[in-house]
Design an enzyme around this catalytic site. Sequence first.
Site, short mmCIF file in Angstrom:
data_model
loop_
_atom_site.label_atom_id
_atom_site.label_comp_id
_atom_site.label_asym_id
_atom_site.label_seq_id
_atom_site.Cartn_x
_atom_site.Cartn_y
_atom_site.Cartn_z
N SER A 50 0.84 -1.21 0.00
CA SER A 50 0.00 0.00 0.00
C SER A 50 0.87 1.25 0.00
O SER A 50 2.02 1.22 0.43
CB SER A 50 -0.90 0.02 1.24
OG SER A 50 -1.73 -1.11 1.26
N1 SAH Z 1 -0.65 -4.24 3.86
C1 SAH Z 1 0.01 -4.99 2.82
C2 SAH Z 1 -0.94 -5.07 1.65
C3 SAH Z 1 -0.60 -6.09 0.65
S1 SAH Z 1 -1.79 -6.15 -0.69
C4 SAH Z 1 1.28 -4.23 2.45
O1 SAH Z 1 1.20 -3.01 2.45
O2 SAH Z 1 2.30 -4.85 2.15
C5 SAH Z 1 -3.03 -7.21 -0.02
C6 SAH Z 1 -2.56 -8.57 0.37
O3 SAH Z 1 -3.69 -9.33 0.73
C7 SAH Z 1 -1.84 -9.33 -0.73
O4 SAH Z 1 -0.56 -9.67 -0.27
C8 SAH Z 1 -2.71 -10.57 -0.95
O5 SAH Z 1 -1.95 -11.72 -1.24
C9 SAH Z 1 -3.43 -10.68 0.39
N2 SAH Z 1 -4.71 -11.39 0.39
C10 SAH Z 1 -5.75 -11.27 -0.48
N3 SAH Z 1 -6.76 -12.11 -0.13
C11 SAH Z 1 -6.35 -12.76 0.99
C12 SAH Z 1 -6.96 -13.77 1.83
N4 SAH Z 1 -8.17 -14.27 1.58
N5 SAH Z 1 -6.25 -14.20 2.89
C13 SAH Z 1 -4.99 -13.72 3.16
N6 SAH Z 1 -4.37 -12.78 2.40
C14 SAH Z 1 -5.05 -12.31 1.33
#
Ligand code: SAH
Length: 215
Positions: A50
Amino acid sequence: MVEHLQHYGVIRSKKVSEVMEAIDRALFVPEGTPPYVDSPMQIGYNATISAPHMHATCLQLLEENLKPGMHALDVGSGTGYLTACFALMVGPEGRAVGVEHIPELVASSIENIRKSAAAPLLKEGSLSVHVGDGRLGWPECAPYDAIHVGAAAPEIPPALIEQLKPGGRMVIPVGNMFQYLKVVDKNPDGSVSVRDETSVRYVPLTSQEAQLRGY
Ligand code: SAH
């Protein structure tokens, strides 16, 4: 980056500026990615880290629920950046848990955290990151004072509301095309209040298969 976010009023507290200075974003972005530019960046597997202003917004919204000794859950922990921030805020007496469904991202997030100021907390065990479906939360360390969801859900997963402590707060993007960052407060009597904070654009909270297919 932190000064810029303070100037624009995104960071409003000393605690949030301190934690974002302590946890260096450069350790969490892939090599060759500009770490301090205020936009989301690709991290592989159809996921993004993000933008700094979204990390700051979520930390501000959750600040009162990230006091020393409290329990925090980071769903879709991706690079581990916010999980590390949460761990530093709740400290060794608290608990910070990341849940991410892409095993490779869990492995690289642990490597990132090991290089960061949150490394001792990972070693001691007050910080952990797990492979799992975040829509189910992480019951072992529930109930949580703070829950952050880093991907947009079509609706608020009931398990996450269940795992929120009375007095606890969840910040979660909800929607498909049009998403709102929702602030979900569980009141002391167990009832739940929900409000929209701002419109946002996150990758979906979905199944591992749908994500790897490209949604
Ligand atoms: N806060 C993190 C955001 C990563 S993007 C950062 O800033 O690094 C969102 C993340 O959610 C991705 O890594 C994706 O793999 C994960 N994601 C999506 N659906 C999910 C689920 N059902 N369970 C666990 N992780 C999930």
